[in-house]
Design a protein around this motif. Sequence first.
Motif, PDB file in Angstrom:
ATOM      1  N   PRO A 340       0.821  -1.213   0.000  1.00 35.55           N
ATOM      2  CA  PRO A 340       0.000   0.000   0.000  1.00 35.55           C
ATOM      3  C   PRO A 340       0.855   1.262   0.000  1.00 35.55           C
ATOM      4  N   GLY A 341       0.616   2.142  -0.964  1.00 31.48           N
ATOM      5  CA  GLY A 341       1.371   3.380  -1.065  1.00 31.48           C
ATOM      6  C   GLY A 341       2.756   3.224  -1.645  1.00 31.48           C
ATOM      7  N   GLY A 342       3.150   2.022  -1.992  1.00 28.83           N
ATOM      8  CA  GLY A 342       4.498   1.773  -2.507  1.00 28.83           C
ATOM      9  C   GLY A 342       4.685   2.354  -3.893  1.00 28.83           C
ATOM     10  N   ARG A 343       5.830   3.026  -4.098  1.00 26.49           N
ATOM     11  CA  ARG A 343       6.143   3.616  -5.399  1.00 26.49           C
ATOM     12  C   ARG A 343       6.846   2.580  -6.277  1.00 26.49           C
ATOM     13  N   HIS A 344       7.297   3.021  -7.449  1.00 26.29           N
ATOM     14  CA  HIS A 344       7.953   2.094  -8.379  1.00 26.29           C
ATOM     15  C   HIS A 344       9.194   1.473  -7.750  1.00 26.29           C
ATOM     16  N   THR A 345       9.976   2.283  -7.058  1.00 25.19           N
ATOM     17  CA  THR A 345      11.100   1.765  -6.281  1.00 25.19           C
ATOM     18  C   THR A 345      10.693   1.770  -4.813  1.00 25.19           C
ATOM     19  N   LEU A 346      10.550   0.593  -4.227  1.00 27.14           N
ATOM     20  CA  LEU A 346      10.138   0.506  -2.830  1.00 27.14           C
ATOM     21  C   LEU A 346      11.226   1.054  -1.916  1.00 27.14           C
ATOM     22  N   THR A 347      10.815   1.748  -0.872  1.00 31.46           N
ATOM     23  CA  THR A 347      11.733   2.244   0.143  1.00 31.46           C
ATOM     24  C   THR A 347      11.441   1.535   1.456  1.00 31.46           C
ATOM     25  N   SER A 348      12.337   1.677   2.424  1.00 32.52           N
ATOM     26  CA  SER A 348      12.131   1.050   3.720  1.00 32.52           C
ATOM     27  C   SER A 348      10.968   1.739   4.442  1.00 32.52           C
ATOM     28  N   PRO A 349      10.165   0.995   5.207  1.00 37.96           N
ATOM     29  CA  PRO A 349      10.364  -0.415   5.570  1.00 37.96           C
ATOM     30  C   PRO A 349       9.782  -1.417   4.577  1.00 37.96           C
ATOM     31  N   GLN A 350       9.080  -0.940   3.508  1.00 35.27           N
ATOM     32  CA  GLN A 350       8.464  -1.888   2.585  1.00 35.27           C
ATOM     33  C   GLN A 350       9.504  -2.706   1.823  1.00 35.27           C
ATOM     34  N   TRP A 351      10.617  -2.062   1.425  1.00 33.96           N
ATOM     35  CA  TRP A 351      11.628  -2.836   0.722  1.00 33.96           C
ATOM     36  C   TRP A 351      12.196  -3.926   1.624  1.00 33.96           C
ATOM     37  N   ASP A 352      12.403  -3.621   2.907  1.00 31.30           N
ATOM     38  CA  ASP A 352      12.927  -4.622   3.840  1.00 31.30           C
ATOM     39  C   ASP A 352      11.983  -5.820   3.922  1.00 31.30           C
ATOM     40  N   THR A 353      10.691  -5.538   3.943  1.00 28.73           N
ATOM     41  CA  THR A 353       9.712  -6.623   3.958  1.00 28.73           C
ATOM     42  C   THR A 353       9.798  -7.431   2.670  1.00 28.73           C
ATOM     43  N   SER A 354       9.924  -6.726   1.538  1.00 27.52           N
ATOM     44  CA  SER A 354       9.956  -7.423   0.247  1.00 27.52           C
ATOM     45  C   SER A 354      11.173  -8.324   0.122  1.00 27.52           C
ATOM     46  N   ILE A 355      12.329  -7.871   0.561  1.00 33.00           N
ATOM     47  CA  ILE A 355      13.527  -8.697   0.378  1.00 33.00           C
ATOM     48  C   ILE A 355      13.511  -9.893   1.324  1.00 33.00           C
ATOM     49  N   ARG A 356      12.900  -9.736   2.504  1.00 35.70           N
ATOM     50  CA  ARG A 356      12.757 -10.898   3.393  1.00 35.70           C
ATOM     51  C   ARG A 356      11.830 -11.929   2.754  1.00 35.70           C
ATOM     52  N   ARG A 357      10.770 -11.445   2.124  1.00 38.29           N
ATOM     53  CA  ARG A 357       9.862 -12.365   1.434  1.00 38.29           C
ATOM     54  C   ARG A 357      10.553 -13.027   0.244  1.00 38.29           C
ATOM     55  N   THR A 358      11.364 -12.262  -0.475  1.00 38.39           N
ATOM     56  CA  THR A 358      12.126 -12.828  -1.593  1.00 38.39           C
ATOM     57  C   THR A 358      13.078 -13.906  -1.096  1.00 38.39           C
ATOM     58  N   GLU A 359      13.791 -13.608  -0.018  1.00 38.35           N
ATOM     59  CA  GLU A 359      14.739 -14.578   0.545  1.00 38.35           C
ATOM     60  C   GLU A 359      14.028 -15.864   0.954  1.00 38.35           C
ATOM     61  N   ALA A 360      12.875 -15.729   1.627  1.00 41.12           N
ATOM     62  CA  ALA A 360      12.129 -16.905   2.062  1.00 41.12           C
ATOM     63  C   ALA A 360      11.613 -17.701   0.856  1.00 41.12           C
ATOM     64  N   PHE A 361      11.167 -16.994  -0.175  1.00 47.54           N
ATOM     65  CA  PHE A 361      10.673 -17.636  -1.393  1.00 47.54           C
ATOM     66  C   PHE A 361      11.772 -18.424  -2.076  1.00 47.54           C
ATOM     67  N   LEU A 362      12.941 -17.825  -2.188  1.00 46.50           N
ATOM     68  CA  LEU A 362      14.058 -18.526  -2.840  1.00 46.50           C
ATOM     69  C   LEU A 362      14.526 -19.712  -2.000  1.00 46.50           C
ATOM     70  N   SER A 363      14.580 -19.523  -0.697  1.00 46.28           N
ATOM     71  CA  SER A 363      15.002 -20.626   0.165  1.00 46.28           C
ATOM     72  C   SER A 363      14.063 -21.813   0.037  1.00 46.28           C
ATOM     73  N   LYS A 364      12.771 -21.525  -0.083  1.00 41.82           N
ATOM     74  CA  LYS A 364      11.771 -22.592  -0.211  1.00 41.82           C
ATOM     75  C   LYS A 364      11.948 -23.380  -1.492  1.00 41.82           C
ATOM     76  N   HIS A 365      12.235 -22.660  -2.580  1.00 49.89           N
ATOM     77  CA  HIS A 365      12.252 -23.312  -3.895  1.00 49.89           C
ATOM     78  C   HIS A 365      13.638 -23.720  -4.378  1.00 49.89           C
ATOM     79  N   LEU A 366      14.672 -23.304  -3.674  1.00 43.35           N
ATOM     80  CA  LEU A 366      16.030 -23.671  -4.079  1.00 43.35           C
ATOM     81  C   LEU A 366      16.659 -24.698  -3.143  1.00 43.35           C
ATOM     82  N   THR A 367      15.856 -25.305  -2.310  1.00 48.68           N
ATOM     83  CA  THR A 367      16.390 -26.320  -1.395  1.00 48.68           C
ATOM     84  C   THR A 367      16.586 -27.647  -2.129  1.00 48.68           C
TER      85      THR A 367
END
Length: 367
Positions: A340-367
């Motif tokens: 919500p309210g996120g621009r084209h380039t996410l800034t913190s704290p939304q970017w921090d949330t996004s990269i944690r989700r990315t990390e978890a997603f990759l960990s799940k599928h790259l195991t």
Amino acid sequence: MRTRRTVTAAVAGLTAALLLGACSAVGPTDDRGNGTTGPRPTAYASPSRATSTSPTVAPSSTSSGPLGPTPTPSKAAPDPASIDALIATRYVAGDLRLGREQGSTSAYRQYFVTYESNGLTISGRINIPRGTGPFPAVVLAHGYVDPAVYTNGETMLRERDHLARHGHVTLHIDYRNHAQSDKDPRNDANLRAGYTVDAINAGLALQKASYVDPRRLAIVGRSMGGGVVYNALVVRPGLFRAAVAYAPVSSDTVDNFDKWVRRDASRSGAARAVIGRLGTPEADPAAWAATSPRTYFGRVTEPLLIHHGTADEECPLAWSRESVAALRAMGKSVELDVYPGGRHTLTSPQWDTSIRRTEAFLSKHLT
């Protein structure tokens, strides 16, 4: 009055941008690590690089030259800018060659890197975690920055730092015609299809590196790079185990054309010339669909995660919603995280949330 050659070259540059998703005519759309933008480009691309409109030949499946596969005449050959042409391409990747070390940390070592992509040398930056490999690896496909001002590895700094600190080799590619990469004068005329070739060959090069687990590859792209992600998934299913797209362009090229060219009075001449080549989307939908990854979503075999802000000023959230709907209609695994309210380039704290989700997603599928 402009000559036919001048019009053709200008159209090729404009068409390249709109069909592969340059998200802005007035500024870089990729994040350079600190939420700011650099020098603002004056056009989608340099028209002088385009030497002709796309020829009616397909890439050869058996040979390659210094600018990619050697064209072989065929009455039924797909347009070189089409997804079918990318599918038919024979991909030839060289080994990764590490150059100067710069920007290393206690968590990883960073190097200037090059690799061969169908006869072209492509530059980039690679982060290799310290410790004992082999490691999972991620290809990073950046968004639009004017090639005239782009420098080696200048974008996606946050993504490659975070993922490398968490045990992934991260290969940020510069694409052909960027930084120290070789030039490809046909790329704009071929609607930047070469960017997809470079991303696929980056994955193939990573598979040959001793410090990479060849079974655990992913691709992450931003903005225009999100379009590269879509293309890579439909062109070479099975190469990457997972994919992530940040604020991606539309998977339907008509959206890009309508947004940046067709309805812009100052570009009415270019719009008429583009329509002269492909026909109008209404009259010739098949010609336009053939350049759109959405048409080929049935080929996708890997899970995809999309991040998109509701206030994206360049690539509307609706585009990602439509891509997700199309993928789900095909029974594909796709997640959409909305900010919500996120621009084209996410800034913190939304970017921090996004990269944690990315990390978890990759960990799940790259195991």
